[in-house]
Design a protein around this motif. Structure first.
Motif, PDB file in Angstrom:
ATOM      1  N   SER A 246      -4.914   0.983  -7.288  1.00  0.00           N
ATOM      2  CA  SER A 246      -4.251   1.698  -8.362  1.00  0.00           C
ATOM      3  C   SER A 246      -4.675   1.157  -9.713  1.00  0.00           C
ATOM      4  O   SER A 246      -4.778  -0.066  -9.894  1.00  0.00           O
ATOM      5  CB  SER A 246      -2.728   1.572  -8.223  1.00  0.00           C
ATOM      6  OG  SER A 246      -2.082   2.061  -9.370  1.00  0.00           O
TER       7      SER A 246
ATOM      8  N   TYR B 236      -9.361   1.484   1.212  1.00  0.00           N
ATOM      9  CA  TYR B 236      -8.256   1.816   0.327  1.00  0.00           C
ATOM     10  C   TYR B 236      -8.741   1.844  -1.115  1.00  0.00           C
ATOM     11  O   TYR B 236      -9.770   1.270  -1.460  1.00  0.00           O
ATOM     12  CB  TYR B 236      -7.100   0.822   0.482  1.00  0.00           C
ATOM     13  CG  TYR B 236      -7.453  -0.606   0.171  1.00  0.00           C
ATOM     14  CD1 TYR B 236      -7.348  -1.097  -1.130  1.00  0.00           C
ATOM     15  CD2 TYR B 236      -7.894  -1.465   1.164  1.00  0.00           C
ATOM     16  CE1 TYR B 236      -7.675  -2.414  -1.424  1.00  0.00           C
ATOM     17  CE2 TYR B 236      -8.222  -2.776   0.879  1.00  0.00           C
ATOM     18  CZ  TYR B 236      -8.101  -3.245  -0.409  1.00  0.00           C
ATOM     19  OH  TYR B 236      -8.431  -4.537  -0.692  1.00  0.00           O
ATOM     20  N   ASP B 237      -7.983   2.531  -1.939  1.00  0.00           N
ATOM     21  CA  ASP B 237      -8.219   2.556  -3.375  1.00  0.00           C
ATOM     22  C   ASP B 237      -7.300   1.520  -4.022  1.00  0.00           C
ATOM     23  O   ASP B 237      -6.281   1.136  -3.441  1.00  0.00           O
ATOM     24  CB  ASP B 237      -7.897   3.936  -3.954  1.00  0.00           C
ATOM     25  CG  ASP B 237      -8.815   5.033  -3.425  1.00  0.00           C
ATOM     26  OD1 ASP B 237     -10.001   4.729  -3.162  1.00  0.00           O
ATOM     27  OD2 ASP B 237      -8.350   6.168  -3.265  1.00  0.00           O
TER      28      ASP B 237
ATOM     29  N   ASP C  11      -0.956   8.184   1.218  1.00  0.00           N
ATOM     30  CA  ASP C  11      -0.983   9.627   1.004  1.00  0.00           C
ATOM     31  C   ASP C  11      -1.340  10.244   2.351  1.00  0.00           C
ATOM     32  O   ASP C  11      -2.508  10.285   2.740  1.00  0.00           O
ATOM     33  CB  ASP C  11      -2.012   9.987  -0.069  1.00  0.00           C
ATOM     34  CG  ASP C  11      -2.078  11.482  -0.352  1.00  0.00           C
ATOM     35  OD1 ASP C  11      -1.716  12.293   0.535  1.00  0.00           O
ATOM     36  OD2 ASP C  11      -2.509  11.840  -1.463  1.00  0.00           O
TER      37      ASP C  11
ATOM     38  N   PHE D  39       0.844  -1.186   0.000  1.00  0.00           N
ATOM     39  CA  PHE D  39       0.000   0.000   0.000  1.00  0.00           C
ATOM     40  C   PHE D  39       0.886   1.244   0.000  1.00  0.00           C
ATOM     41  O   PHE D  39       1.833   1.334   0.783  1.00  0.00           O
ATOM     42  CB  PHE D  39      -0.874   0.075   1.262  1.00  0.00           C
ATOM     43  CG  PHE D  39      -1.958  -0.932   1.337  1.00  0.00           C
ATOM     44  CD1 PHE D  39      -3.112  -0.799   0.574  1.00  0.00           C
ATOM     45  CD2 PHE D  39      -1.860  -2.017   2.194  1.00  0.00           C
ATOM     46  CE1 PHE D  39      -4.134  -1.727   0.663  1.00  0.00           C
ATOM     47  CE2 PHE D  39      -2.874  -2.960   2.295  1.00  0.00           C
ATOM     48  CZ  PHE D  39      -4.017  -2.810   1.524  1.00  0.00           C
TER      49      PHE D  39
ATOM     50  N   LYS E 242      -5.257   8.716   2.691  1.00  0.00           N
ATOM     51  CA  LYS E 242      -5.717   7.605   1.863  1.00  0.00           C
ATOM     52  C   LYS E 242      -4.616   6.578   1.644  1.00  0.00           C
ATOM     53  O   LYS E 242      -3.440   6.915   1.587  1.00  0.00           O
ATOM     54  CB  LYS E 242      -6.158   8.129   0.492  1.00  0.00           C
ATOM     55  CG  LYS E 242      -7.389   8.999   0.535  1.00  0.00           C
ATOM     56  CD  LYS E 242      -7.712   9.612  -0.818  1.00  0.00           C
ATOM     57  CE  LYS E 242      -7.739   8.589  -1.922  1.00  0.00           C
ATOM     58  NZ  LYS E 242      -8.166   9.129  -3.213  1.00  0.00           N
TER      59      LYS E 242
ATOM     60  N   THR F  91      -3.495   3.428  -1.068  1.00  0.00           N
ATOM     61  CA  THR F  91      -3.727   2.900  -2.399  1.00  0.00           C
ATOM     62  C   THR F  91      -2.965   1.592  -2.547  1.00  0.00           C
ATOM     63  O   THR F  91      -1.755   1.549  -2.297  1.00  0.00           O
ATOM     64  CB  THR F  91      -3.271   3.890  -3.493  1.00  0.00           C
ATOM     65  OG1 THR F  91      -3.965   5.124  -3.317  1.00  0.00           O
ATOM     66  CG2 THR F  91      -3.561   3.342  -4.880  1.00  0.00           C
TER      67      THR F  91
ATOM     68  N   ILE G  12      -0.994  -0.880  -4.498  1.00  0.00           N
ATOM     69  CA  ILE G  12      -0.198  -0.715  -5.714  1.00  0.00           C
ATOM     70  C   ILE G  12       0.429  -2.016  -6.209  1.00  0.00           C
ATOM     71  O   ILE G  12       0.795  -2.102  -7.379  1.00  0.00           O
ATOM     72  CB  ILE G  12       0.889   0.373  -5.543  1.00  0.00           C
ATOM     73  CG1 ILE G  12       1.866   0.018  -4.430  1.00  0.00           C
ATOM     74  CG2 ILE G  12       0.239   1.734  -5.309  1.00  0.00           C
ATOM     75  CD1 ILE G  12       3.104   0.905  -4.386  1.00  0.00           C
TER      76      ILE G  12
END
Length: 97
Positions: free
Chosen positions: A89, A86-87, A58, A55, A63, A65, A67
């Protein structure tokens, strides 16, 4: 030896990377929405690398992300074993390259 306080006191000037198992014994989530233990520093981690994934953090936006995924690990597995939002990528890749 110490030194943790020096690292977390200036997150803009350092890069703090956490290496950890993704879940605790018994499958309990270790990556949570908020910390349940005393903090050495707040909003100072740049990246979390686990046995399942990576991860990117940010700190300013608060946040995470996703990856990278370890070989053989699925998005559903990470989702079920992560206790925080989480987002993902759009450039999600394998941890091996």
């Amino acid at each position: 030896m110490g030194g943790a306080m020096d690292l977390v006191s200036n997150p803009e000037g350092t890069k703090v990377i956490v290496l950890m198992d993704h879940v605790a014994k018994g499958g309990k989530h270790k990556i949570l929405k908020s910390c349940e233990l005393p903090l050495t520093g707040k909003a100072c981690v740049s990246m979390i690398i686990t046995d399942l994934c990576v991860f990117e953090i940010d700190r300013h936006a608060g946040k995470m992300t996703l990856i990278e995924l370890a070989e053989g690990v699925t998005l559903d597995e990470v989702r079920s074993k992560t206790g925080a939002d989480y987002d993902v990528s759009p450039n999600l890749r394998s941890m091996d390259g």
